[in-house]
Design a protein around this motif. Structure first.
Motif, PDB file in Angstrom:
ATOM      1  N   UNK A 138     -21.556  -6.955   8.719  1.00 24.83           N
ATOM      2  CA  UNK A 138     -22.751  -7.775   8.534  1.00 24.83           C
ATOM      3  C   UNK A 138     -22.782  -8.549   7.232  1.00 24.83           C
ATOM      4  N   UNK A 139     -21.944  -8.143   6.284  1.00 26.10           N
ATOM      5  CA  UNK A 139     -21.896  -8.857   5.011  1.00 26.10           C
ATOM      6  C   UNK A 139     -21.461 -10.295   5.253  1.00 26.10           C
ATOM      7  N   UNK A 140     -22.230 -11.223   4.756  1.00 23.07           N
ATOM      8  CA  UNK A 140     -21.938 -12.634   4.992  1.00 23.07           C
ATOM      9  C   UNK A 140     -22.691 -13.218   6.169  1.00 23.07           C
ATOM     10  N   UNK A 141     -23.338 -12.359   6.958  1.00 22.27           N
ATOM     11  CA  UNK A 141     -24.140 -12.821   8.099  1.00 22.27           C
ATOM     12  C   UNK A 141     -25.615 -12.447   7.934  1.00 22.27           C
ATOM     13  N   UNK A 142     -25.984 -12.001   6.743  1.00 17.54           N
ATOM     14  CA  UNK A 142     -27.362 -11.617   6.432  1.00 17.54           C
ATOM     15  C   UNK A 142     -27.857 -10.485   7.339  1.00 17.54           C
ATOM     16  N   UNK A 143     -26.931  -9.586   7.691  1.00 19.80           N
ATOM     17  CA  UNK A 143     -27.299  -8.392   8.448  1.00 19.80           C
ATOM     18  C   UNK A 143     -27.130  -7.191   7.530  1.00 19.80           C
ATOM     19  N   UNK A 144     -28.235  -6.553   7.197  1.00 22.03           N
ATOM     20  CA  UNK A 144     -28.204  -5.373   6.337  1.00 22.03           C
ATOM     21  C   UNK A 144     -28.260  -4.117   7.192  1.00 22.03           C
ATOM     22  N   UNK A 145     -27.396  -3.155   6.889  1.00 27.50           N
ATOM     23  CA  UNK A 145     -27.320  -1.927   7.677  1.00 27.50           C
ATOM     24  C   UNK A 145     -27.349  -0.723   6.743  1.00 27.50           C
TER      25      UNK A 145
END
Length: 304
Positions: free
Chosen positions: A185-192
């Motif tokens: 998700x890094x670089x796609x604005x997905x935080x996990x």
């Protein structure tokens, strides 16, 4: 039955915390999932609740009666088509999907040599495959719609639990998924991120000796609120241990020092290295402090 949440009595400041956000919560019919749903709705989120039983619709109804915004679907996350349908229905109802809380899970007790194969399969399908299916469905949507937040529910039991090996393995897998999804998700604005909670649920009632005097699930919910909110921007790839009174982080697995090097190793070399240089660095076999019997007495390390 849980008490009806008085959403309108929350302060204006708190009610605005998640206003405009839509959150999917699995395993939301009771326990932690229900508590997360009520708390997130109090904070202004529109919540979409999923569980295998019709009781989840009653949770959604109580939230709506109390002034929140909720909808529910009944079905199993071990069916990927259902997970895709959940995402489509949520987006159709609320217009977008901002976050998901992967809470659904099973637990059972058994020594690993006595474990029932069907029970093992069911547990892994819900805890691991179901989480992966939900992640796959929501991740595809988030990547194509500006990002989002995923909160998985792991456990410090992933470090090992006597008589609960299937559950422990599944929660170890959830932590690993969290680390991996955070990298994707890094670089796609997905935080996990993930939480490893300690709370009074139907699961804790099945493990009274391992989880004595657990707190109310509602006391765990503020951590999920924080992770879903914009206040946690920049935080990803973490597993938070939370007991309602203690907050900490589970350490990421890594190769620990010392790292011993030789051009070539024999079995005798390995034994000598473990008995001498590595003996004081052997790991506990669970976060609860158990050690293999050979490690109980330091004088026995290296003994025949």
């Amino acid at each position: 039955m849980a008490k009806t949440a008085d959403i309108t009595s929350h302060s204006k400041e708190l009610a605005m915390e998640l206003t405009g956000k839509t959150v999917l919560i699995t395993g939301a019919a009771r326990g932690l999932g229900e508590a997360f749903a009520i708390e997130l709705a109090k904070e202004g989120a529109e919540v979409f609740l999923v569980d295998v039983g019709s009781a989840v619709t009653a949770v959604a109804e109580r939230i709506n009666v109390s002034g929140g915004q909720a909808a529910a679907m009944v079905g199993s996350i071990v069916e990927y088509d259902f997970c895709r349908e959940v995402v489509a229905t949520l987006v159709s109802r609320f217009g977008k999907l901002d976050a998901v809380v992967n809470n659904a899970g099973l637990i059972h007790e058994a020594y690993f040599w006595e474990d029932d194969p069907e029970a093992m399969r069911a547990l892994v399908e819900v805890n691991v495959l179901g989480t992966m299916y939900v992640g796959r469905a929501v991740g595809a949507h988030m990547k194509n719609h500006g990002g989002g937040v995923i909160v998985n529910v792991s456990s410090d039991g992933g470090g090992g639990m006597p008589q609960y090996s299937a559950y422990a393995a599944s929660k170890g897998a959830i932590s690993s998924l969290t680390y991996s999804w955070a990298l994707d998700g890094d670089g796609h604005d997905i935080r996990v991120n993930a939480i490893a909670p300690f709370a009074r649920t139907h699961m804790s009632l099945l493990t009274p000796t391992l989880a004595p005097n657990p707190p109310d699930p509602a006391l765990i919910a503020p951590l999920v609120t924080y992770l879903v909110s914009d206040r946690s921007e920049g935080i990803s790839g973490q597993v938070f241990r939370f007991t309602s009174t203690e907050l900490g982080l589970l350490q990421h697995p890594r190769i620990k020092e010392p790292i011993l090097k030789r051009d070539e190793w024999s079995a005798s070399d390995i034994r000598e290295a473990i008995d001498d240089d590595l003996s004081q660095h052997l790991e506990l076999v669970s976060s609860l402090g158990w050690r293999p019997s050979r490690m109980q007495d330091p004088d026995q390390v290296g003994a025949e």
